[in-house]
Design an enzyme around this catalytic site. Structure first.
Site, PDB file in Angstrom:
ATOM      1  N   LYS A 173      35.504  32.536  37.333  1.00  0.00           N
ATOM      2  CA  LYS A 173      35.922  33.220  36.078  1.00  0.00           C
ATOM      3  C   LYS A 173      36.906  31.780  35.932  1.00  0.00           C
ATOM      4  CE  LYS A 173      35.734  38.399  37.879  1.00  0.00           C
ATOM      5  NZ  LYS A 173      36.356  39.306  38.234  1.00  0.00           N
ATOM      6  N   GLN A 218      42.431  40.716  41.199  1.00  0.00           N
ATOM      7  CA  GLN A 218      40.499  40.791  41.776  1.00  0.00           C
ATOM      8  C   GLN A 218      40.759  42.382  42.896  1.00  0.00           C
ATOM      9  OE1 GLN A 218      38.521  39.291  40.486  1.00  0.00           O
ATOM     10  NE2 GLN A 218      36.446  40.466  41.708  1.00  0.00           N
ATOM     11  N   ASP A 275      40.106  43.214  32.313  1.00  0.00           N
ATOM     12  CA  ASP A 275      39.760  43.305  32.673  1.00  0.00           C
ATOM     13  C   ASP A 275      39.039  45.514  31.762  1.00  0.00           C
ATOM     14  OD1 ASP A 275      38.453  42.689  34.752  1.00  0.00           O
ATOM     15  OD2 ASP A 275      40.284  42.984  35.756  1.00  0.00           O
TER      16      ASP A 275
HETATM   17  N1  GUN Z   1      35.910  43.745  41.518  1.00  0.00           N
HETATM   18  C1  GUN Z   1      35.261  44.228  41.182  1.00  0.00           C
HETATM   19  N2  GUN Z   1      34.931  43.945  39.928  1.00  0.00           N
HETATM   20  C2  GUN Z   1      35.959  43.559  39.240  1.00  0.00           C
HETATM   21  C3  GUN Z   1      35.905  43.332  38.357  1.00  0.00           C
HETATM   22  O1  GUN Z   1      35.206  43.439  37.178  1.00  0.00           O
HETATM   23  N3  GUN Z   1      37.619  42.374  37.476  1.00  0.00           N
HETATM   24  C4  GUN Z   1      38.580  43.260  38.713  1.00  0.00           C
HETATM   25  N4  GUN Z   1      39.418  42.533  38.840  1.00  0.00           N
HETATM   26  N5  GUN Z   1      38.115  43.551  40.186  1.00  0.00           N
HETATM   27  C5  GUN Z   1      37.142  43.498  40.462  1.00  0.00           C
END
Ligand code: GUN
Length: 297
Positions: free
Chosen positions: A53, A97, A120
């Protein structure tokens, strides 16, 4: 032979569009969008995703910051940082995350993020807006999948979509997006899950299948009809001694038996994964633009 729905190609096209947009923003004296990711602990998958990211932010000209905490961080410390970021008008998007260590309440942390910075799309307010079809931040993975379906001209209107998995991150919001009115919507959606009886009866009648249950190779060729479109959201690490890392990513779809029957299918890796990041970037750019619009309003 199925068309390969290539997430790398689609995300590259979207990123190029965003890069130009940001270039114009900066040329007119405005700061670029700023995404902050909070990473707690040293989970291998989380570190890889956050790294990807951060890299993607830099590719499109966003500012990308990663704030790292040891797994021993307290919930209060984390909540205080979220609050500080909420109040910082130099930051447009915040992701924490997941998963978080067991002593931290994930839901509490998610709900602490200001809905307009929740890129998100996990916050109850954004999920509620999604369910009502009102403007809001769309959850990054399902939104990314709709961007991919749009890119390849996959018709969803009137189609029977079967989603396997009812998670808050993918299955549930995906079912809402695809059934809402609008482009890449208007589908008839069935949500199947671990308690579904006779799952194959549903999958064999599906025009489009979204597999998001987290079981490697679960969907096999005998479970689908000819011409089906298959979206594989699975990303399980399975041991593989032939790989340098000792593992490989495995989707929920048995590609070898499903692909010959499908009209289109996403690979793993290189399908949905890059689209999650693209969805996140689009959300962050939109958050920045919303902030600018609010300032001039
Ligand atoms: N953990 C697994 N997928 C994601 C996601 O798309 N965003 C976040 N913040 N954590 C995750």
């Amino acid at each position: 032979m199925a068309v390969i729905l290539d997430g790398r190609v689609v995300s590259a096209a979207l990123k190029e569009e965003m890069r130009r947009d940001v270039e114009n923003m900066v040329a007119s004296g405005l700061r670029p969008p700023h995404l902050v990711a909070i990473l707690v602990g040293e989970d291998g998958g989380s570190m890889t995703y956050v790294g990807a990211k951060e890299k993607a932010c830099h590719e499109v000209g966003f500012t990308g910051t990663v704030i790292r905490y040891p797994a021993t961080v307290t919930e209060d410390e984390l909540l205080a940082k979220v609050q500080e970021i909420n109040e910082n008008d130099q930051i447009d998007g915040l992701i924490v995350q997941l998963p978080l260590p067991a002593h931290i309440n994930e839901n509490k942390v998610t709900l602490a993020i200001a809905p307009e910075k929740d890129v998100d799309g996990f916050h109850d307010v954004n999920m509620g807006r999604l369910a009502k079809g009102s403007p809001g931040v769309k959850p990054a993975t399902p939104y990314g999948i709709t961007l991919m379906l749009k890119h390849y001209g996959v018709e969803t209107s009137g189609k029977h979509v079967v989603i396997i998995g009812r998670s808050n991150i993918v299955g549930r919001p995906m079912s809402i997006l695809l059934s809402n009115p609008g482009e890449t919507g208007n589908a008839t959606v069935t949500v199947c899950h671990s308690r579904t009886h006779n799952l194959t009866e549903f999958t064999r009648n599906a025009d489009i299948i979204v597999a998001a249950l987290g079981k490697p190779g679960f969907l096999t060729g005998d479970m689908v009809k000819d011409g089906v479109v298959v979206v594989d959201v699975g990303t399980t690490r399975v041991d593989d001694a032939s790989k340098k890392a000792g593992w490989r990513l495995c989707g929920d779809v048995d590609f070898a038996t499903v692909e010959p029957k499908a009209s289109a299918i996403t690979p793993v890796p290189g399908g949905v994964g890059p689209m999650t990041i693209a969805g996140l970037l689009v959300n962050t750019l939109q958050a920045r633009k919303a902030q600018l619009a609010a300032r001039t309003a």
